[in-house]
Each structure stands twice: as structure tokens, then as C-alpha cells.
Motif scaffolding. Structure first.
Motif, mmCIF file in Angstrom:
data_model
loop_
_atom_site.group_PDB
_atom_site.id
_atom_site.type_symbol
_atom_site.label_atom_id
_atom_site.label_comp_id
_atom_site.label_asym_id
_atom_site.label_seq_id
_atom_site.Cartn_x
_atom_site.Cartn_y
_atom_site.Cartn_z
ATOM 1 N N UNK A 289 0.959 -1.184 -0.187
ATOM 2 C CA UNK A 289 0.045 -0.126 -0.004
ATOM 3 C C UNK A 289 0.865 1.118 0.047
ATOM 4 N N UNK A 290 1.844 1.285 0.782
ATOM 5 C CA UNK A 290 2.854 2.233 0.693
ATOM 6 C C UNK A 290 3.468 2.636 -0.562
ATOM 7 N N UNK A 291 4.067 1.375 -1.034
ATOM 8 C CA UNK A 291 4.700 1.599 -2.468
ATOM 9 C C UNK A 291 3.599 2.062 -3.520
ATOM 10 N N UNK A 292 2.279 1.656 -3.308
ATOM 11 C CA UNK A 292 1.346 2.248 -4.312
ATOM 12 C C UNK A 292 1.079 3.612 -4.344
ATOM 13 N N UNK A 293 1.114 4.035 -3.032
ATOM 14 C CA UNK A 293 1.109 5.337 -2.802
ATOM 15 C C UNK A 293 2.314 6.459 -3.310
ATOM 16 N N UNK A 294 3.438 5.789 -2.945
ATOM 17 C CA UNK A 294 4.655 6.271 -3.483
ATOM 18 C C UNK A 294 4.595 6.311 -4.980
ATOM 19 N N UNK A 295 3.862 5.298 -5.609
ATOM 20 C CA UNK A 295 4.080 5.113 -7.210
ATOM 21 C C UNK A 295 3.312 6.419 -7.652
#
Length: 411
Positions: A289-295
């Protein structure tokens, strides 16, 4: 099942970059001081993972440890992930924010919904938090049946004049909008899997298709009774709790279809994880989830500058004010996301952050000003609309490490 366990310090694992030690300290204190059973937390900043923590038990009753690859149901934190799929579809020109939903889905116009725009729908302003047609869990596997039930719904208030949290229905409306505009007619869960999870290598899904995910899942520990909720009146707020507990209220009905959803541990059942509930049954690793927001912030997701700017922009408050009709508290919603308010501050002081919290203690968000993608998710369900465990970790990140504002409202 309510559970309390002692978690030895040696059961907390992971790494943080230099300077992020306060986040690890807060994460550890949740186990020592706040009865955490199992949890994970991750932070990305400007495309790099700077926090990756997990610990405790993925099943406190059986003493099974939380592993690096443990996945957990995130309840309404799913909404933010689902709305990234909607944002990507917008960036690809599949629909416009201010176009009536019925332009893409003609049957949606039935019963007074012909003028509702995509923006109003995603901002919980459509008056559609309740579904009068009773559904079974098996029905949820038939998107045509669900779409017909959604189309038959009459708004509870004049769309655009007020807002009220669409706890479960929002994701189904988003999914049907995608099915009607995607050339491949994919559901939201399939669109997310094909266009976001697979290309970015994210361990998160909406609608489980691989039993290996079920084998890695954390058990949700809940068992929140009405009496226990009353003991946490301060966490919920008296008006919110009264609305939640009142039989027949819109608040209660919004989380009662299918009826299995009234149990706070219902999402331990594989049957409910295999169907798509894009507003609430997403399961995965918080790092995904954190990576998706970062992307979304770095451009790796594929959002256009105009689409990202729309997510960053302040919410448009409905004519009737910012009090949520169902939750009975002030709130700001925009394009599928909660936006910061004085009562619910998150991210930096610019209020450009966007994200969604989940029932029981999870929260995922993006903060453009600091370049942060963040997620915390536990398996012991807490009380209240936000949770002290998550707030403590977010406070350590944004206030203690980054020097941003406090992450809890001052009273």
C-alpha cells in the motif's frame, strides 16, 4: 475473537533508514504498551523504502508469528487503493470527473440519479450508502447482478447537497464505472491486478484468486460487542456510536449488506475474501500500500499531472456543510479519499495529503509535500474511527522525524 497476548521484543523485525528510528520506537511501543497483537508498517519516500517493520503474531490465538510476507485485511484502507485504480483510469481518459455517471452507465440514471457526477459519487455525496436490494456473498461474484442492484437504488438525500460515508457501496459503484469504461470491461479488482499490482510487483489484491494468499493471511482479532464499544465511547464519539448501534439507521444499514458484514471478523472467511468488495476487503502487505501511494507521487503509477493535481486539491464541501450524515462528524472527501481537516489532521500542514483509514486501526496515505507513501495495518481491531496505535506511528514519522505538524487534533 478478542485476544490479548504478550509480544516479546524479539518478535519485532525489520529495518529503518538512518533518521527514522522514532518510527521503529513507536512501532515497538504499540506491542509493549497498547496491546498490539500483530502489525506491519512501511514508509516510502521519493521512491525509496525507508521503513519496513513487522512483528507480533499473525494469529495470536495459535501463537503463529507475523512473517515478512504476512498479508492482512485492511478494511477501508482498501478504498484508497481502489481509488488509485480509478485515478489511473481517469488519467487514461476513460471518464471525466464532472461528467454524469449515467453517461457511461445508462441504467445508473434510474430513480433520480441521472445528474450525479463522477466527482460527487467519489466524494460520498451521491446519497447511495445503503443498498435496498439484499445481497448474498454468492451474489457478489456476479457483477451484472450487483450492477442491477446498484442501479435500482434511490438516493437518501439530494445528491451534491450533503455527504455521508458510503462504507461498502462506494467500491461497487467504482467497479461498475470501470467496467463500463474499460475497453476490456474489467472489474476494479481485475483492473488493479492487471494495471497496478502486477506491473509494480505489489503484494495486494481485491478479490483473492490465489489460495497461497489465504495461507499467508493474518487472523483478524475482533469480537467488538456493543458493550465494549460503549466503553470506548470517547474513541467513537457519542453520536457516531449511537448511529452505528441503532437498528435500521442508515449508518447501520450501510455495513449490513450482505448481513455477514455485521460481524467484525467476517473477513476471516475465505468466501468473503474471494469476492470483490473494493471498499473494504483488500488484503495484502502494508508495504504494498505504501509503495502504491509512492508510485502515485513519483509517476511510476502512470497518473498524469492533471489527475494527480486533482487528488491533491482541497475537497469541495457540499452545500449542506461538512458534517457526515452517517458518521455524525465533520469530514472532507474527494475522489475516493479522505482529506485532512483540523479534526483529522494527517500528513503535512499544507493539507495536500490524501488517503483512507480502515476500521480497526489501519491507514494508508500519500503526502505530496514530503514525498511520503505510508501504511500501517494491525490484525487486532481497535475502537474508534482512528486508532491510537496508528496515530502514534504516524506522529513519529511526520512530527518527530520530518518536523511536520502533530497528527492528532488538540482538544
Amino acid at each position: 475473537m478478542s485476544v490479548r497476548v504478550d509480544v516479546p521484543p524479539g518478535m519485532v523485525h525489520g529495518d529503518v533508514d538512518e533518521g527514522y528510528g522514532p518510527v521503529a520506537d513507536a512501532f515497538r511501543r504499540n506491542f509493549a504498551e497498547r496491546d498490539e497483537v500483530g502489525a506491519a508498517c512501511a514508509v516510502y519516500r521519493h521512491g525509496r523504502k525507508v521503513v519496513d517493520l513487522w512483528g507480533g503474531y499473525r494469529d495470536g490465538g495459535r501463537g503463529l508469528p507475523w512473517e515478512a510476507d504476512t498479508v492482512v485485511v485492511m478494511y477501508s484502507t482498501t478504498k484508497g487503493v481502489a481509488s488509485l485504480a480509478v485515478a489511473l483510469a481517469h488519467a487514461r481518459g476513460l471518464f471525466g470527473w464532472d461528467t454524469p455517471v449515467a453517461d457511461y452507465w445508462p441504467e445508473f440514471a434510474w430513480r433520480g440519479k441521472e445528474r450525479i457526477t463522477v466527482r460527487q459519487l467519489l466524494a460520498h455525496q451521491a446519497g447511495l450508502p445503503v443498498l435496498d436490494v439484499g445481497l448474498t456473498v454468492a451474489d457478489l461474484a456476479d457483477p451484472d447482478l450487483v450492477a442491477a442492484a446498484l442501479a435500482l437504488q434511490r438516493p437518501l438525500w439530494e445528491p451534491g447537497t450533503r455527504h455521508g460515508y458510503h462504507a461498502i457501496t462506494l467500491g461497487w459503484y467504482e467497479s461498475e464505472l470501470l467496467r463500463r469504461t474499460d475497453p476490456l470491461r474489467r472489474s476494479l479488482g481485475r483492473f488493479f491486478a492487471d494495471e497496478i499490482a502486477r506491473p509494480l510487483g505489489l503484494d495486494f489484491c481485491i478479490g483473492v484468486t490465489d489460495d497461497e494468499v489465504l495461507r499467508r493471511r493474518a487472523t483478524i482479532h475482533g469480537g467488538r460487542t456493543g458493550l465494549q464499544m460503549l466503553l470506548h465511547l470517547r474513541d467513537f464519539g457519542p453520536r457516531t456510536l449511537a448511529a452505528m448501534l441503532k437498528p435500521g439507521s442508515a449508518t447501520r444499514l450501510s455495513v449490513s449488506n450482505p448481513p455477514e458484514l455485521t460481524s467484525d471478523t467476517a473477513l476471516n472467511t475465505p468466501e468473503l475474501l474471494r469476492v470483490e468488495i473494493p471498499a473494504g476487503n483488500g488484503i495484502g502487505r502494508p508495504s504494498a500500500v505504501a509503495a502504491a501511494y509512492d508510485a502515485a507521487l513519483t509517476g511510476a503509477l502512470g497518473l498524469t499531472p492533471a489527475t494527480l493535481e486533482a487528488l491533491v486539491r482541497p475537497a469541495e464541501v457540499p452545500a449542506g456543510g461538512d458534517e457526515d450524515v452517517l458518521l455524525k462528524v465533520p469530514a472532507r472527501f474527494s475522489l475516493g479519499y479522505l482529506k485532512p481537516t483540523p479534526a483529522v489532521p494527517f500528513g503535512s500542514a499544507s493539507d495536500t495529503a490524501f488517503g483512507t483509514p480502515g476500521s480497526g486501526g489501519s491507514f494508508g496515505l500519500a503526502d505530496p509535500d514530503t514525498g511520503i507513501g505510508y501504511c500501517y495495518a494491525p490484525n487486532r481491531l481497535g475502537f474508534g474511527l482512528l486508532d491510537e496505535r496508528e496515530i502514534a506511528v504516524r506522529q513519529a514519522l511526520f512530527h518527530d522525524v520530518l518536523g511536520e505538524r502533530p497528527q492528532a487534533a488538540r482538544h
